[in-house]
Design a protein around this motif. Structure first.
Motif, short mmCIF file in Angstrom:
data_model
loop_
_atom_site.label_atom_id
_atom_site.label_comp_id
_atom_site.label_asym_id
_atom_site.label_seq_id
_atom_site.Cartn_x
_atom_site.Cartn_y
_atom_site.Cartn_z
N ASP A 3 0.90 -1.31 -0.15
CA ASP A 3 -0.11 -0.15 -0.21
C ASP A 3 0.84 1.19 0.14
O ASP A 3 0.28 2.27 -0.50
CB ASP A 3 -0.92 -0.02 1.18
CG ASP A 3 -2.03 -0.98 1.12
OD1 ASP A 3 -2.39 -1.36 0.11
OD2 ASP A 3 -2.54 -1.60 2.04
N SER A 4 1.94 1.34 0.49
CA SER A 4 2.90 2.38 0.50
C SER A 4 3.71 2.61 -0.67
O SER A 4 4.53 3.39 -0.79
CB SER A 4 3.95 2.39 1.73
OG SER A 4 4.85 1.19 1.39
N GLY A 5 3.49 1.78 -1.86
CA GLY A 5 4.10 1.72 -3.10
C GLY A 5 5.57 1.41 -3.12
O GLY A 5 6.15 1.50 -4.02
N LEU A 6 5.94 0.48 -1.98
CA LEU A 6 7.29 0.03 -1.99
C LEU A 6 7.17 -1.50 -2.67
O LEU A 6 6.36 -2.18 -2.51
CB LEU A 6 7.70 -0.27 -0.57
CG LEU A 6 7.95 1.20 0.04
CD1 LEU A 6 8.35 0.86 1.75
CD2 LEU A 6 8.72 1.93 -0.46
N VAL A 7 8.37 -1.73 -3.54
CA VAL A 7 8.56 -3.03 -3.92
C VAL A 7 9.68 -3.64 -3.18
O VAL A 7 10.76 -3.05 -3.23
CB VAL A 7 8.76 -2.92 -5.35
CG1 VAL A 7 9.05 -4.44 -6.03
CG2 VAL A 7 7.61 -2.60 -6.08
N THR A 8 9.63 -4.96 -2.56
CA THR A 8 10.86 -5.34 -1.92
C THR A 8 11.22 -6.66 -2.29
O THR A 8 10.17 -7.53 -2.41
CB THR A 8 10.47 -5.36 -0.39
OG1 THR A 8 10.24 -4.02 0.16
CG2 THR A 8 11.56 -6.02 0.61
N VAL A 9 12.29 -6.90 -2.62
CA VAL A 9 12.60 -8.01 -3.20
C VAL A 9 13.99 -8.89 -2.39
O VAL A 9 14.86 -8.18 -1.79
CB VAL A 9 13.39 -8.15 -4.56
CG1 VAL A 9 14.18 -9.13 -5.29
CG2 VAL A 9 12.70 -7.23 -5.59
N ALA A 10 13.72 -10.10 -2.16
CA ALA A 10 14.83 -10.82 -1.11
C ALA A 10 15.82 -10.81 -2.04
O ALA A 10 16.28 -11.42 -3.19
CB ALA A 10 14.36 -12.20 -0.72
N CYS A 11 17.12 -10.93 -1.17
CA CYS A 11 18.61 -10.90 -2.11
C CYS A 11 19.34 -12.11 -1.68
O CYS A 11 19.13 -12.57 -0.44
CB CYS A 11 19.16 -9.65 -1.77
SG CYS A 11 18.28 -8.15 -2.55
N ARG A 12 20.26 -12.62 -2.44
CA ARG A 12 20.97 -13.67 -1.94
C ARG A 12 22.44 -13.56 -1.67
O ARG A 12 23.41 -14.08 -1.05
CB ARG A 12 21.20 -14.73 -3.11
CG ARG A 12 19.95 -15.19 -3.56
CD ARG A 12 20.42 -16.19 -4.88
NE ARG A 12 19.14 -16.73 -5.31
CZ ARG A 12 19.01 -17.11 -6.66
NH1 ARG A 12 20.07 -17.25 -7.19
NH2 ARG A 12 17.88 -17.74 -6.87
#
Length: 134
Positions: A3-12
């Motif tokens: 909802d806050s417009g954030l995209v979060t991706v897990a990293c290796r």
């Protein structure tokens, strides 16, 4: 996107390695890196502790300027930013603003849609590369 417009991706990788890869992808795409900020190092200089956290500010005036011509307030969210950070479980994440959220937030018109789509696709591809998914 939340909802806050954030995209979060897990990293290796570590925060530093993730940001190195993201920065390299940005430059390979012909974009400019305006700044790289190590928030944890800055916190340490102030005598404070912060888990690894780095911010990259990047973009291209050819992409961002038309958005600001549409609605000048878009400049508060441009250039584009990406944040690599480590959580309390030592997991690394890469977070950025969704381009469509920026468009919605500033009420950008139909003429900006193709630029926003290009930004969204480009940042998502660079994030996947940095995260180790490619």
């Amino acid at each position: 996107m939340n909802d806050s417009g954030l995209v979060t991706v897990a990293c290796r990788r570590t925060v530093g390695e993730t940001m190195d890869r993201f920065s390299a992808a940005v430059q390979a795409a012909g974009l400019r890196v305006f700044a790289r900020i190590d928030h944890a190092a800055n916190a340490a200089e102030a005598g404070l502790q912060l888990r690894p956290t780095e911010l990259l500010i990047f973009g291209n005036p050819r992409g961002g300027t038309p958005l600001m011509q549409d609605r000048q307030t878009a400049g508060i969210d441009l250039p584009v930013k990406a944040l690599a950070w480590q959580d309390e479980d030592a997991k690394v994440w890469l977070t950025y603003n969704a381009a469509q959220w920026i468009g919605h937030r500033h009420g950008l018109g139909a003429d900006s849609r193709s630029t926003l789509d290009a930004i969204a696709d480009g940042v998502a591809n660079m994030a996947r590369h940095a995260a180790g998914a490619m």
